[in-house]
Design a protein around this motif. Structure first.
Motif, PDB file in Angstrom:
ATOM      1  N   ARG A 117      30.322 -64.342  34.796  1.00 27.59           N
ATOM      2  CA  ARG A 117      30.150 -62.901  34.630  1.00 27.59           C
ATOM      3  C   ARG A 117      31.439 -62.390  34.033  1.00 27.59           C
ATOM      4  O   ARG A 117      32.524 -62.611  34.572  1.00 27.59           O
ATOM      5  N   ASP A 139      30.366 -56.506  31.582  1.00 25.16           N
ATOM      6  CA  ASP A 139      30.952 -55.254  32.077  1.00 25.16           C
ATOM      7  C   ASP A 139      31.981 -54.812  31.051  1.00 25.16           C
ATOM      8  O   ASP A 139      32.906 -55.572  30.730  1.00 25.16           O
ATOM      9  N   ASN A 182      37.650 -52.714  41.111  1.00 19.04           N
ATOM     10  CA  ASN A 182      36.251 -52.430  41.469  1.00 19.04           C
ATOM     11  C   ASN A 182      35.325 -53.544  40.992  1.00 19.04           C
ATOM     12  O   ASN A 182      34.394 -53.944  41.710  1.00 19.04           O
ATOM     13  N   GLU A 185      35.904 -56.673  43.326  1.00 18.30           N
ATOM     14  CA  GLU A 185      35.389 -56.471  44.683  1.00 18.30           C
ATOM     15  C   GLU A 185      33.860 -56.464  44.699  1.00 18.30           C
ATOM     16  O   GLU A 185      33.230 -57.114  45.543  1.00 18.30           O
ATOM     17  N   HIS A 186      33.259 -55.759  43.755  1.00 18.78           N
ATOM     18  CA  HIS A 186      31.794 -55.709  43.703  1.00 18.78           C
ATOM     19  C   HIS A 186      31.218 -57.083  43.378  1.00 18.78           C
ATOM     20  O   HIS A 186      30.195 -57.500  43.952  1.00 18.78           O
ATOM     21  N   HIS A 187      31.867 -57.801  42.493  1.00 20.73           N
ATOM     22  CA  HIS A 187      31.369 -59.117  42.114  1.00 20.73           C
ATOM     23  C   HIS A 187      31.407 -60.085  43.296  1.00 20.73           C
ATOM     24  O   HIS A 187      30.424 -60.806  43.541  1.00 20.73           O
ATOM     25  N   LYS A 189      31.425 -59.446  46.467  1.00 22.88           N
ATOM     26  CA  LYS A 189      30.519 -59.031  47.534  1.00 22.88           C
ATOM     27  C   LYS A 189      29.051 -59.269  47.181  1.00 22.88           C
ATOM     28  O   LYS A 189      28.220 -59.465  48.078  1.00 22.88           O
ATOM     29  N   THR A 190      28.715 -59.250  45.903  1.00 23.55           N
ATOM     30  CA  THR A 190      27.304 -59.351  45.519  1.00 23.55           C
ATOM     31  C   THR A 190      26.910 -60.692  44.926  1.00 23.55           C
ATOM     32  O   THR A 190      25.749 -61.091  45.001  1.00 23.55           O
ATOM     33  N   ARG A 191      27.848 -61.401  44.309  1.00 23.36           N
ATOM     34  CA  ARG A 191      27.520 -62.692  43.702  1.00 23.36           C
ATOM     35  C   ARG A 191      28.729 -63.619  43.707  1.00 23.36           C
ATOM     36  O   ARG A 191      29.166 -64.113  42.650  1.00 23.36           O
ATOM     37  N   TRP A 193      28.905 -66.546  44.446  1.00 20.02           N
ATOM     38  CA  TRP A 193      28.560 -67.875  43.959  1.00 20.02           C
ATOM     39  C   TRP A 193      28.852 -68.051  42.472  1.00 20.02           C
ATOM     40  O   TRP A 193      28.954 -69.172  41.967  1.00 20.02           O
ATOM     41  N   GLN A 194      29.004 -66.938  41.752  1.00 22.34           N
ATOM     42  CA  GLN A 194      29.185 -66.987  40.294  1.00 22.34           C
ATOM     43  C   GLN A 194      30.657 -66.754  39.937  1.00 22.34           C
ATOM     44  O   GLN A 194      31.271 -65.812  40.426  1.00 22.34           O
TER      45      GLN A 194
END
Length: 673
Positions: A117, A139, A182, A185-187, A189-191, A193-194
């Motif tokens: 990502r 992003d 941001n 932190e968002h990455h 918390k949400t993925r 594994w990537q």
């Protein structure tokens, strides 16, 4: 082996294998116009602790082209400028070829294809208009056009955002940091594994150099930019621009001091941002799995060789940059002296991701250098690291043979030839008058010689009397130095030039009985400096005539309206002019560094040649090209010629160490320099 021990061993083996095969996170932290030679890193203690003490410093980190857009294009693609063809910050920066070809093959597209990502936050390319999101980025938060700190527009994931002048909401350096944090932190918390790849592209310390308010009082009277070659001018042994750049006036010196201070102040926000970044990575338990690279798109100069400010020059202050790396397997608090470059960043990021380097790339992964250093001695299967990099600016024309160019230049720059050229000017052939320092005349032997007029001054007008010929080296050097200084100033307001010339004609011409006593030489020089400084600092003069220009030069004016945030330019100093570049400043250079050699060899589009030996002359004070034999020059020129046109992995051949033989299409090529 008991079943329990066996299970523990298997789990440990799997965990270790997973770590070795894992795709690590990678972060590129990029500043804009940051120097290393002027001492900027000495004022960033948090970055030094987190990037240098926790990783490797590449003390010979260089950019292949010291200009923003070309260098950034090389960072994104791993290509030399002559291969991606982005030569300037203007028309071809984000031009048609870039959009159709090279932008589709950047670190963003390669890493995205590898399952990462990707995010890009900050300054992109100078002429980016914000109308699209480049391929490869999941992003996207990029400023429209060039670096600014306030009152800018961004493309934020396809939406145009406008920002104002409120520090808390709009200060661009902090916004880049906040959005980067941001994203991470968002990455996580949400993925988690990537893996992620993030480019943090700060505006500092690029102009307009607006510091955050809390740092605007720091570094008063800080003069680390005043290096050995600061205000060393003119330089008749260097290229066209520096032959014609004179010493800075007091107002220019003051400007470099204030600008240096503002640049250091802007970097404090970057220093804090780096600290916040690694604090977050530690809190999210991602330090073990993340690589980070810190560097700049090029260096900067502030008064070096009399050049008031800028980049674009083939000297250490412009081409050498901060360069640090940390991450899994990277040594801590180590210094590598081998030459690394901006074209190595893309291959390194691909290597970290486990992606094979694209054949088209000209650089090499820094992980290879780490492996070479760890092994101490190179194994037979491991290619040695380079000892040379190409420095280039501008398109490549066809030049005459190096032998012919060298002989022509050597003849031209001999003192005798320079003396003859100056003495042919009418100003040096008139009879001595009060205030005149030198007089030239032609001897019966067909050679130009000089008088020291001041030795003939008297109250009885004997300045016309003949005296013995002076042939000493010191006299010739002094005469040529004064001639060089009088040939050039830091820009020109036309009315100032006219006034100055008129005042020179008003000097007593030693006629008849109306004789005045001559001023002492030192008094004359001081008066001349005060007069010139007064004229340059006169805001009324500047307001009435803004003709800040000189032939073939890129000149600019600076006034109290330039900076909008403290520390401000004192209104009492008014507006002034300076010239920072010229139209023929096009060159190609070899920057070589190994156990025995450390030099910069350059060829200019003007056919000028220069050679600086850093072992003997670390500050590039003397162009020592005349110490080289023609066969050596021919070897250097041949290597440079091949590098200037190298493609793909050919570029590794012509930057490899001496006596290293490689096979290329069943043909043996030896770099024997």
């Amino acid at each position: 082996m008991t079943p329990l021990i066996f299970i523990v061993w298997i789990v440990g083996f799997i965990a270790e294998a997973s770590f070795l095969d894992a795709q690590h996170n990678v972060i590129l932290i990029l500043t804009d116009d940051q120097d290393i030679e002027l001492g900027s890193m000495n004022f960033m203690p948090k970055t030094i602790k987190l990037m240098k003490e926790k990783g490797v410093e590449f003390s010979s980190g260089y950019v292949t082209t010291p200009i923003c857009c070309p260098s950034r294009s090389s960072i994104l693609t791993g290509l030399y400028v002559h291969n991606h063809h982005v030569h300037t910050n203007n028309q071809n920066c984000t031009g048609i070829e870039w959009r159709k070809v090279h932008e589709k093959k950047t670190i963003g597209t390669y890493l995205q294809d590898a399952g990462y990502r990707t995010s890009y936050i900050g300054k992109y390319l100078n002429e980016y208009d914000g109308s699209y999101i480049p391929p490869g980025w999941d992003d996207w938060h990029a400023i429209v056009k060039n670096s600014k700190f306030y009152n800018y527009t961004m493309n934020s994931n396809g939406e145009r955002e406008k920002f104002g002048f409120d520090y808390q909401k709009d200060y661009f350096t902090d916004l880049v940091t906040n959005r980067s944090l941001n994203f991470i932190e968002h990455h996580i918390k949400t993925r988690a594994w990537q893996p992620f790849a993030l480019v943090i592209s700060y505006p500092a310390p690029h102009g307009p150099e607006d510091p955050a308010p809390q740092y605007s009082n720091l570094f008063e009277n800080e003069h680390s930019h005043r290096t050995i070659n600061w205000n060393l001018a003119p330089n008749p042994d260097k290229q066209w621009l520096l032959q014609r750049t004179g010493k800075m006036t007091p107002v220019h010196k003051t400007f470099t001091d204030i600008l240096h201070r503002r640049r250091l102040q802007t970097l404090q926000s970057v220093d804090e941002g780096v600290h916040r970044l690694f604090t977050l990575l530690r809190d999210l338990n991602q330090l073990w799995n993340t690589y980070a690279i810190y560097t700049s798109d090029h260096g900067y100069h502030l008064g070096q060789y009399g050049l008031v400010k800028g980049k674009n020059m083939p000297y250490e202050f412009d081409i050498r940059v901060p360069f640090f790396m940390r991450g899994p397997g990277i040594p801590r608090n180590a210094i590598f002296t081998e030459i690394v470059s901006n074209i190595d960043i893309a291959p390194t990021m691909l290597n970290i991701a486990g992606v094979e380097k694209s054949v088209r790339m000209n650089g090499r992964s820094l992980l290879d250098l780490v492996a070479i250093k760890k092994n101490n001695k190179r194994s037979k299967s491991m290619k040695p690291w380079r000892d040379t990099i190409l420095i280039e600016r501008g398109k490549m024309p066809k030049l005459k043979k190096i032998r012919d160019r060298y002989i022509k230049q050597k003849n031209k720059f001999k003192k005798e030839n320079r003396l003859a050229k100056e003495c042919r000017r009418r100003k040096w052939q008139t009879d001595c008058v009060f205030g005149q320092m030198w007089k030239c005349y032609f001897t019966d032997e067909g050679r130009w010689r000089i008088y020291k007029c001041r030795d003939n001054w008297s109250s009885q007008c004997s300045c016309r009397e003949k005296r013995e010929i002076l042939n000493s080296e010191s006299d010739i050097d002094e005469f040529l130095e004064i001639a060089d200084e009088e040939n050039w100033r830091q820009g020109d307001f036309s009315s100032i030039s006219e006034t100055h010339n008129r005042n020179r004609r008003d000097v007593c011409e030693c006629s008849g009985k109306n004789i005045t006593h001559p001023m002492k030489l030192r008094e004359m020089k001081d008066l001349k400096k005060k007069e010139l400084s007064k004229k340059y600092n006169n805001p009324v003069e500047s307001k009435n005539n803004r003709n800040c220009s000189l032939p073939q030069m890129n000149c600019f004016s600076h006034s109290s309206s330039h900076w909008k945030t403290p520390p401000l330019w004192p209104e009492s100093l008014g507006e002034f002019c300076f010239c920072q570049n010229c139209n023929n400043n096009t060159y190609w250079c070899l920057r070589t560094k190994n156990e025995t050699h450390n030099f910069l060899y350059c060829e200019f589009v003007t056919e000028f040649i220069s050679y600086y030996d850093f072992n003997a002359d670390p500050h590039q004070l003397i162009n020592s090209v005349y110490t080289l034999e023609i066969p050596i020059l021919e070897q250097l020129s041949e290597q440079l010629k091949n590098l200037r046109k190298c493609k793909n992995r050919q570029c590794e051949i012509w930057t490899a160490p001496r006596n290293f033989v490689v096979k290329n299409n069943e043909k043996t090529i030896e770099n024997h320099l």
